[in-house]
Design an enzyme around this catalytic site. Sequence first.
Site, mmCIF file in Angstrom:
data_model
loop_
_atom_site.group_PDB
_atom_site.id
_atom_site.type_symbol
_atom_site.label_atom_id
_atom_site.label_comp_id
_atom_site.label_asym_id
_atom_site.label_seq_id
_atom_site.Cartn_x
_atom_site.Cartn_y
_atom_site.Cartn_z
ATOM 1 N N HIS A 3 12.807 -2.326 -2.445
ATOM 2 C CA HIS A 3 12.132 -2.536 -3.730
ATOM 3 C C HIS A 3 13.020 -3.396 -4.621
ATOM 4 O O HIS A 3 14.226 -3.154 -4.715
ATOM 5 C CB HIS A 3 11.858 -1.189 -4.398
ATOM 6 C CG HIS A 3 11.072 -1.306 -5.655
ATOM 7 N ND1 HIS A 3 9.720 -1.564 -5.664
ATOM 8 C CD2 HIS A 3 11.454 -1.224 -6.953
ATOM 9 C CE1 HIS A 3 9.303 -1.631 -6.924
ATOM 10 N NE2 HIS A 3 10.328 -1.420 -7.720
ATOM 11 N N ARG A 38 0.846 -1.194 0.000
ATOM 12 C CA ARG A 38 0.000 0.000 0.000
ATOM 13 C C ARG A 38 0.883 1.246 0.000
ATOM 14 O O ARG A 38 1.937 1.248 0.621
ATOM 15 C CB ARG A 38 -0.891 0.032 1.233
ATOM 16 C CG ARG A 38 -1.767 -1.192 1.412
ATOM 17 C CD ARG A 38 -2.782 -0.993 2.514
ATOM 18 N NE ARG A 38 -3.753 0.013 2.147
ATOM 19 C CZ ARG A 38 -4.748 -0.178 1.280
ATOM 20 N NH1 ARG A 38 -4.900 -1.325 0.686
ATOM 21 N NH2 ARG A 38 -5.599 0.796 1.020
ATOM 22 N N ILE A 58 1.926 4.721 1.360
ATOM 23 C CA ILE A 58 1.825 5.398 2.652
ATOM 24 C C ILE A 58 1.288 6.803 2.392
ATOM 25 O O ILE A 58 1.742 7.500 1.491
ATOM 26 C CB ILE A 58 3.217 5.463 3.329
ATOM 27 C CG1 ILE A 58 3.767 4.059 3.559
ATOM 28 C CG2 ILE A 58 3.142 6.249 4.630
ATOM 29 C CD1 ILE A 58 2.979 3.193 4.516
#
Length: 191
Positions: free
Chosen positions: A110, A92, A94
Site C-alpha cells: 500500500h 478489490r 478480499i
Amino acid sequence: MTIRFAIFASGSGSNAEALYQATVEGQLRGEIVGVFSDKEDAYVLERAKKWGVPAAQLSPKAYASKADYEQAVLDQLRIWQVDFLVLAGYMRLIGPILLSAFPNKIVNIHPSLLPAFPGKDAIGQALAYGVQITGVTVHLVDAGMDTGPILAQRAVEVQGTREQTETFIHAAEHELYKEALDQLWNEERIK
C-alpha cells in the site's frame, strides 16, 4: 521448498513486473505460478503472457455474489497449486472464502505509511493532508481495508509534483515488496 505464489493485479502491473524481475534475478526466492486479474483489459495480463506465466481473468459482475466469485477464483488458485497470494494493485477487498483458504498467506502493498491513508488514492490523500513524509507499507491481508498486520514499511519524502512523488513511491514499493516477501518466505521455510 520453493514458495509458489500468484500475483493479483487490476491494472498495469508495475509491481508485478518488479516481482517477476526479482524472481528471475534470484532476489526473491519464489515462483510465480499464475497472474490473476478482475479486469479484462488489465495490462498485467499482457505482462504474464510475455513472461510465459499462466494468467486468468474473472469479472466479479459475471457472478451472482461475491462468494460465488471468490469460489471461482479459489478453484483457479487450486489448479495453480498456490501457497501465497501477492496483491500488487488489486483493487478489490478480499473476502472470507479466500481469507479462510489462505490464512496469513495473502500479502498486500500500500502506498502510505499505514495506518495513515488507507484505501483508494493514498497518495492523493497524503498530498491533500499536506504531509512531508509518506511511504510504503507491506502487510498481511485481513477482512478490513488495509488493516492487516504490518510486515515492513519505508518512508518516502514528498518531493515536487504528485507525479514525482509517485515515482519515488513506486521505486520504494519495488524494492520493499521483494525484500519483505523474501524475508516472510524465508521464515515460512524455517517453520
